[in-house]
Design a protein around this motif. Structure first.
Motif, PDB file in Angstrom:
ATOM      1  N   THR A 132       7.473   6.207  12.554  1.00  0.00           N
ATOM      2  CA  THR A 132       7.146   4.995  11.816  1.00  0.00           C
ATOM      3  C   THR A 132       7.963   4.989  10.527  1.00  0.00           C
ATOM      4  N   PRO A 133       8.687   3.924  10.243  1.00  0.00           N
ATOM      5  CA  PRO A 133       9.489   3.873   9.015  1.00  0.00           C
ATOM      6  C   PRO A 133       8.630   4.137   7.771  1.00  0.00           C
ATOM      7  N   GLY A 134       9.135   5.016   6.908  1.00  0.00           N
ATOM      8  CA  GLY A 134       8.438   5.343   5.673  1.00  0.00           C
ATOM      9  C   GLY A 134       7.436   6.477   5.791  1.00  0.00           C
ATOM     10  N   ASP A 135       7.203   6.955   7.006  1.00  0.00           N
ATOM     11  CA  ASP A 135       6.212   8.016   7.185  1.00  0.00           C
ATOM     12  C   ASP A 135       6.769   9.386   6.858  1.00  0.00           C
ATOM     13  N   LYS A 136       8.030   9.604   7.130  1.00  0.00           N
ATOM     14  CA  LYS A 136       8.660  10.902   6.896  1.00  0.00           C
ATOM     15  C   LYS A 136       9.910  10.694   6.059  1.00  0.00           C
ATOM     16  N   ALA A 150      -2.973  17.724   4.901  1.00  0.00           N
ATOM     17  CA  ALA A 150      -3.009  17.201   6.267  1.00  0.00           C
ATOM     18  C   ALA A 150      -1.729  17.568   7.012  1.00  0.00           C
ATOM     19  N   SER A 151      -0.605  17.504   6.328  1.00  0.00           N
ATOM     20  CA  SER A 151       0.675  17.819   6.943  1.00  0.00           C
ATOM     21  C   SER A 151       0.737  19.283   7.376  1.00  0.00           C
ATOM     22  N   ALA A 152       0.245  20.176   6.551  1.00  0.00           N
ATOM     23  CA  ALA A 152       0.245  21.604   6.896  1.00  0.00           C
ATOM     24  C   ALA A 152      -0.658  21.867   8.103  1.00  0.00           C
ATOM     25  N   MET A 201       0.849  -1.182   0.000  1.00  0.00           N
ATOM     26  CA  MET A 201       0.000   0.000   0.000  1.00  0.00           C
ATOM     27  C   MET A 201       0.888   1.237   0.000  1.00  0.00           C
ATOM     28  N   GLN A 202       0.640   2.127  -0.939  1.00  0.00           N
ATOM     29  CA  GLN A 202       1.457   3.327  -1.084  1.00  0.00           C
ATOM     30  C   GLN A 202       1.001   4.419  -0.119  1.00  0.00           C
ATOM     31  N   ARG A 203       1.959   5.165   0.397  1.00  0.00           N
ATOM     32  CA  ARG A 203       1.655   6.252   1.331  1.00  0.00           C
ATOM     33  C   ARG A 203       0.824   7.317   0.612  1.00  0.00           C
ATOM     34  N   PRO A 204      -0.281   7.760   1.226  1.00  0.00           N
ATOM     35  CA  PRO A 204      -1.120   8.771   0.575  1.00  0.00           C
ATOM     36  C   PRO A 204      -0.465  10.149   0.572  1.00  0.00           C
ATOM     37  N   ASP A 205      -0.849  10.953  -0.403  1.00  0.00           N
ATOM     38  CA  ASP A 205      -0.397  12.343  -0.460  1.00  0.00           C
ATOM     39  C   ASP A 205      -1.108  13.095   0.663  1.00  0.00           C
ATOM     40  N   ARG A 232      -7.148  11.094   8.389  1.00  0.00           N
ATOM     41  CA  ARG A 232      -7.759   9.767   8.277  1.00  0.00           C
ATOM     42  C   ARG A 232      -7.027   8.852   7.296  1.00  0.00           C
ATOM     43  N   ARG A 233      -6.729   9.331   6.096  1.00  0.00           N
ATOM     44  CA  ARG A 233      -6.072   8.476   5.097  1.00  0.00           C
ATOM     45  C   ARG A 233      -4.663   8.081   5.531  1.00  0.00           C
ATOM     46  N   ARG A 234      -3.936   9.031   6.100  1.00  0.00           N
ATOM     47  CA  ARG A 234      -2.587   8.726   6.583  1.00  0.00           C
ATOM     48  C   ARG A 234      -2.651   7.697   7.700  1.00  0.00           C
ATOM     49  N   TRP A 235      -3.606   7.837   8.605  1.00  0.00           N
ATOM     50  CA  TRP A 235      -3.727   6.896   9.714  1.00  0.00           C
ATOM     51  C   TRP A 235      -4.102   5.510   9.219  1.00  0.00           C
ATOM     52  N   GLN A 236      -4.945   5.434   8.206  1.00  0.00           N
ATOM     53  CA  GLN A 236      -5.273   4.126   7.622  1.00  0.00           C
ATOM     54  C   GLN A 236      -4.010   3.492   7.052  1.00  0.00           C
ATOM     55  N   TRP A 237      -3.200   4.297   6.381  1.00  0.00           N
ATOM     56  CA  TRP A 237      -1.943   3.802   5.824  1.00  0.00           C
ATOM     57  C   TRP A 237      -0.996   3.350   6.935  1.00  0.00           C
TER      58      TRP A 237
END
Length: 121
Positions: free
Chosen positions: A52-56, A9-11, A1-5, A108-113
């Motif tokens: 979490t690895p891959g999050d940042k 949310a980041s801002a 599963m690819q990390r969502p854009d 929400r999408r990031r947390w699902q990922w």
């Protein structure tokens, strides 16, 4: 599963984090300057150390599962909301509370990922 854009949310997340970093020591300072300083160390230090690895783009010193990253974001949101109600006028606290609510929706999408990444790992 690819990390969502998650640029939006980041801002929003970063804005809420900055508010937590300012409002929490502001709310605690009248009671204890030690707690005020400790709050900044916790709010800034924990997400810097634990990621979490891959999050940042950069990895923290200690890799953690996605649910830990989610808990750290929730800590920031709760700190921002509660501290703004304690330290600032009601109109400012309402704005911070609304920002935190919008942040929850956009995360929400990031947390699902993050939680799906736990299943893969």
């Amino acid at each position: 599963m690819q990390r969502p854009d998650d640029r939006t949310a980041s801002a929003l997340r970063f804005t809420t984090e900055i508010i937590a970093w300012v409002a929490t020591p502001w709310a605690l300072a009248p009671h204890s300057w030690v707690l005020a300083v400790l709050s900044v160390v916790v709010l800034i230090g924990l997400p810097t150390v634990f990621t979490t690895p891959g999050d940042k783009p950069h990895n923290g010193m200690v890799p953690v599962p996605g649910w830990v990253t989610i808990a750290l974001v929730l800590l920031q949101l709760v700190a921002a909301v509660i501290s703004s109600w304690v330290a600032w006028p009601a109109w400012a606290a309402v704005v911070v509370s609304a920002l935190a609510a919008v942040c929850l929706v956009t995360e929400r999408r990031r947390w699902q990922w993050l939680l799906a990444a736990d299943r893969v790992a």
